[in-house]
Design an enzyme around this catalytic site. Structure first.
Site, short mmCIF file in Angstrom:
data_model
loop_
_atom_site.label_atom_id
_atom_site.label_comp_id
_atom_site.label_asym_id
_atom_site.label_seq_id
_atom_site.Cartn_x
_atom_site.Cartn_y
_atom_site.Cartn_z
N VAL A 13 50.12 51.49 36.83
CA VAL A 13 51.52 51.04 36.94
C VAL A 13 51.89 50.15 35.75
CG1 VAL A 13 53.21 49.86 38.40
CG2 VAL A 13 51.35 51.17 39.46
N LYS A 204 52.46 49.78 54.20
CA LYS A 204 53.84 50.12 53.86
C LYS A 204 54.74 50.13 55.10
CE LYS A 204 52.47 52.79 49.79
NZ LYS A 204 51.96 54.11 49.36
P1 NAP Z 1 44.94 49.87 38.47
O1 NAP Z 1 45.16 51.11 37.70
O2 NAP Z 1 43.62 49.63 39.11
O3 NAP Z 1 45.31 48.64 37.53
C1 NAP Z 1 45.06 47.32 37.84
C2 NAP Z 1 45.24 46.47 36.59
O4 NAP Z 1 45.09 45.10 36.90
C3 NAP Z 1 44.18 46.78 35.51
O5 NAP Z 1 44.80 46.75 34.25
C4 NAP Z 1 43.18 45.64 35.63
O6 NAP Z 1 42.57 45.31 34.41
C5 NAP Z 1 44.10 44.50 36.07
N1 NAP Z 1 43.43 43.49 36.87
C6 NAP Z 1 42.93 43.64 38.13
N2 NAP Z 1 42.39 42.48 38.54
C7 NAP Z 1 42.56 41.59 37.54
C8 NAP Z 1 42.23 40.23 37.36
N3 NAP Z 1 41.59 39.54 38.32
N4 NAP Z 1 42.55 39.63 36.19
C9 NAP Z 1 43.18 40.31 35.22
N5 NAP Z 1 43.55 41.60 35.33
C10 NAP Z 1 43.23 42.23 36.48
O7 NAP Z 1 46.01 49.75 39.66
P2 NAP Z 1 47.44 50.47 39.75
O8 NAP Z 1 47.26 51.83 40.28
O9 NAP Z 1 48.18 50.26 38.49
O10 NAP Z 1 48.10 49.62 40.93
C11 NAP Z 1 48.54 48.31 40.72
C12 NAP Z 1 49.31 47.85 41.96
O11 NAP Z 1 50.42 48.71 42.17
C13 NAP Z 1 48.51 47.88 43.25
O12 NAP Z 1 48.94 46.83 44.08
C14 NAP Z 1 48.89 49.21 43.86
O13 NAP Z 1 48.74 49.23 45.26
C15 NAP Z 1 50.35 49.28 43.48
N6 NAP Z 1 50.92 50.62 43.40
C16 NAP Z 1 50.28 51.60 42.74
C17 NAP Z 1 50.86 52.86 42.65
C18 NAP Z 1 50.18 53.98 41.92
O14 NAP Z 1 50.70 55.10 41.98
N7 NAP Z 1 49.08 53.76 41.24
C19 NAP Z 1 52.10 53.09 43.25
C20 NAP Z 1 52.75 52.05 43.93
C21 NAP Z 1 52.14 50.81 43.99
P3 NAP Z 1 41.60 46.37 33.66
O15 NAP Z 1 42.49 47.50 33.24
O16 NAP Z 1 41.05 45.62 32.51
O17 NAP Z 1 40.58 46.78 34.69
N1 HSE Z 2 47.87 54.93 46.58
C1 HSE Z 2 49.25 54.94 46.88
C2 HSE Z 2 49.64 56.31 47.36
C3 HSE Z 2 50.05 54.56 45.66
O1 HSE Z 2 48.87 57.25 47.14
O2 HSE Z 2 50.69 56.45 47.97
C4 HSE Z 2 51.52 54.44 45.91
O3 HSE Z 2 51.79 53.35 46.73
#
Ligand code: NAP
Ligand code: HSE
Length: 453
Positions: A13, A204
């Site tokens: 994200v 959610k």
């Molecule tokens: P992700 O790909 O795992 O990215 C997490 C990021 O946060 C990474 O860049 C990580 O660093 C960094 N991070 C984690 N812990 C940290 C810490 N303690 N200190 C500094 N940096 C830290 O996760 P994501 O998929 O982007 O999701 C992020 C959020 O959005 C979550 O809450 C998720 O539920 C929500 N979300 C995701 C989606 C989706 O489609 N992916 C959709 C809606 C909502 P590194 O890169 O160095 O590991």
């Molecule tokens: N892991 C979540 C999903 C990301 O698959 O719907 C979006 O919130």
């Protein structure tokens, strides 16, 4: 005047958000006013899909929140801690927050809202990306549908599981292989158990419930079942019977008081103004008739059906996960805050989200699931001999469960697989019937129970 953005996280994200901020051409002119000032990551060496100056990155997320050049904090790191503390720290510093973190909001939403409302000039905490990825659903529930008495919110609100189920149904694809694809595409949570065990959908629906009915419900008390134990035979039998299997999250208003309720949100004492609302909230793999609008929602798409008085039925549909759709929702929230700051002048501070100003206005309570009514699908294994179906039917009848259909499928050896679909029935009666069926000598076991729309 440029507005400084501090990004907590540069994963799926975060990189999507940085990508939009770095390419303002053709977008709303305010996008060009947003400047990425600090970005927190865990690993400075990890290659990133967006080009960023190395000095923007830090492994200290507090430094991002505290940086005086950061005006808006965007939390897209995920997890409960330190995400919760960082959001509260930003609020304490009077900085508006945009978050995609449904896990934090579902558990600490009340604490965060109270902190935001108590801050000197009030602080915005916006969370459009937390539910439904790119689908606008939070703001519509907060604003556009505000005049309604909401009767029911239901839908497909996890992209990963819908992607898995759709590919299993269409291609007979292997569960593990499709889950790996969902992870590679950035749909799944860092720990995909949250997706496949139903926890993400429960987070959610907790958030949607609070917005729809005006009061928080306890996240931990929501009956939740995922797709991780779903048998591909049930997907195939459902198909033969004219259904598709979807992971549905449902939040439904229950008329009347009490209704055998067992679980309270917040304080045990009900409000004296009679404003307590009883709700049936749950997440289950569910058989959806092929003709139902949710049956055609496939792949990573989500759909949320909101039923209210007087609006009727409104359906929100679109991509529920992934970098682009989620970043679209995050940046829209940033633009809302940026627009208000520009309209009010920088000196005005953040302003107060009208929702937070109103706070929760009703006590919501969950009805004991034994006192809720649903249609059901049951698959059981029994000896293939005369009279078995009659005895199974009697067990249902004796418990007051009306059967819509009962079908026998061939199984290996002497056994038969029997699939029953019931009419809507009280869960307690349904469970009573299953106990009696399980005790029949001809029945080897009740092997699957699923909800049915
Ligand atoms: P992700 O790909 O795992 O990215 C997490 C990021 O946060 C990474 O860049 C990580 O660093 C960094 N991070 C984690 N812990 C940290 C810490 N303690 N200190 C500094 N940096 C830290 O996760 P994501 O998929 O982007 O999701 C992020 C959020 O959005 C979550 O809450 C998720 O539920 C929500 N979300 C995701 C989606 C989706 O489609 N992916 C959709 C809606 C909502 P590194 O890169 O160095 O590991
Ligand atoms: N892991 C979540 C999903 C990301 O698959 O719907 C979006 O919130």
């Amino acid at each position: 005047m440029t507005i400084g953005i501090g990004l907590l996280g540069l994963g799926t994200v975060g990189a999507g958000v940085a990508g939009i901020l770095g390419t303002p051409e053709g977008r709303h002119p305010l996008v060009a006013e947003l400047e990425l000032r600090r970005v927190a990551v865990r690993d400075l060496q990890r290659p990133r899909p967006v080009p960023l100056a190395a000095d923007l990155l830090t492994t200290d997320p507090q430094a991002v929140v505290d940086d005086p050049s950061v005006d808006i904090v965007v939390e897209v790191m995920g997890g409960l801690e330190p995400a919760r503390s960082l959001i509260l720290r930003a609020i304490a510093a009077g900085k508006p927050v945009v978050t995609a973190n449904k896990a934090v909001i579902a558990r600490y939403g009340e604490e965060i809202a109270a902190a935001a409302a108590a801050a000197a000039q009030g602080v915005y905490v916006l969370l459009e990306a937390a539910v439904g990825g790119g689908i606008p659903i939070i703001e519509p529930l907060k604003q556009s549908l505000g005049a309604n008495r909401i009767e029911r919110v239901s839908g497909i609100i996890n992209g990963t599981t819908n992607y898995i189920l759709s590919r299993m149904a269409a291609e007979g694809a292997d569960y593990g292989a499709v889950l790996a694809d969902a992870q590679r595409l950035g749909y799944a949570e860092a720990d995909p158990a949250a997706d496949v065990q139903g926890g993400d959908a429960a987070d959610k629906i907790t958030i949607l419930t609070a917005l729809a009915y005006g009061g928080a419900v306890p996240r931990a008390a929501i009956p939740t079942e995922g797709i991780d134990r779903l048998d591909s035979r049930d997907v195939a039998y459902a198909d033969k019977l004219g259904f598709v299997v979807k992971l549905l999250a449902v939040s439904q208003r229950i008329a009347g008081e009490g209704s055998g309720a067992s679980t309270s949100a917040g304080s045990d004492s009900e409000r004296s103004d009679g404003s307590t609302q009883w709700l049936d909230v749950h997440v289950h793999p569910t058989l959806v008739p092929r003709s139902h609008p949710l049956a055609g929602v496939n792949g990573v798409n989500n759909a949320i059906l909101v039923e209210g008085d007087p609006v009727g039925q409104v359906m929100f549909y679109g991509p529920g996960a992934g970098a682009g759709p989620t970043a679209s929702a995050v940046v829209a929230d940033i633009l809302n805050i940026a627009g208000i700051r520009q309209a009010c002048g920088q000196a005005q501070g953040a302003g107060l989200d009208p929702l937070l100003a109103a706070g929760s206005w009703r006590q919501c309570r969950l009805v004991d699931s034994q006192h809720t009514s649903h249609r059901n699908y049951v698959r059981l294994r029994a000896s293939d001999q005369p009279g078995v179906i009659g005895r199974i039917g009697s067990c249902f009848g004796d418990a007051g469960v009306s059967i819509q259909s009962i079908v026998q499928f061939e199984a290996a050896g002497e056994a038969a697989e029997i699939v029953v679909i019931t009419h809507e029935v009280l869960e307690a009666r349904f469970r009573q019937a299953l106990e009696a069926i399980d005790a029949l000598p001809e029945v080897q076991g009740v092997e699957a129970c699923l909800r049915t729309l």
